[in-house]
Design a protein around this motif. Structure first.
Motif: not given
Length: 108
Positions: A22-38
């Motif tokens: 799911t998208v919800a599983e990918l989003m925290p990984h992106l945020t941890e690495r400094g990528i902020t996407l909606s």
């Protein structure tokens, strides 16, 4: 001879191989690495094929999924038939120019 290049975006496949569905599983990984996407931007990234993609996002996805850009983007190329140049005559189709035989029948 021209070549047509096509590509296939494989993000969803690589996520599934790493048990992320799911998208919800990918989003925290992106945020941890400094990528902020909606969530809608991440959803479009996962479900569709992006036309434009920033290098930081590509590098981050590769880091998260432990892959290379070549794993994410499968490319293929094929030769296209040569096109006629302007003013160049096309080959003549003699069968199309041949008159059809007329069949005469007596009137009566």
């Amino acid at each position: 001879m021209s070549r047509q290049i096509s590509y296939r975006w494989r993000l969803r496949e690589l996520m599934a191989a790493r048990r992320m569905f799911t998208v919800a599983e990918l989003m925290p990984h992106l945020t941890e690495r400094g990528i902020t996407l909606s969530s809608s931007q991440v959803h479009r990234l996962v479900s569709g094929t992006p036309e434009r993609l920033s290098l930081p996002v590509l590098a981050t996805l590769c880091n998260i999924l432990d892959c290379t850009p070549a794993d994410l983007i499968a490319t293929s190329a094929q030769n296209l038939p040569a096109r006629r140049a302007a003013g160049e005559e096309a080959p003549i189709n003699l069968a199309a120019r041949r008159p059809t035989r007329v069949r005469l029948t007596p009137e009566g």
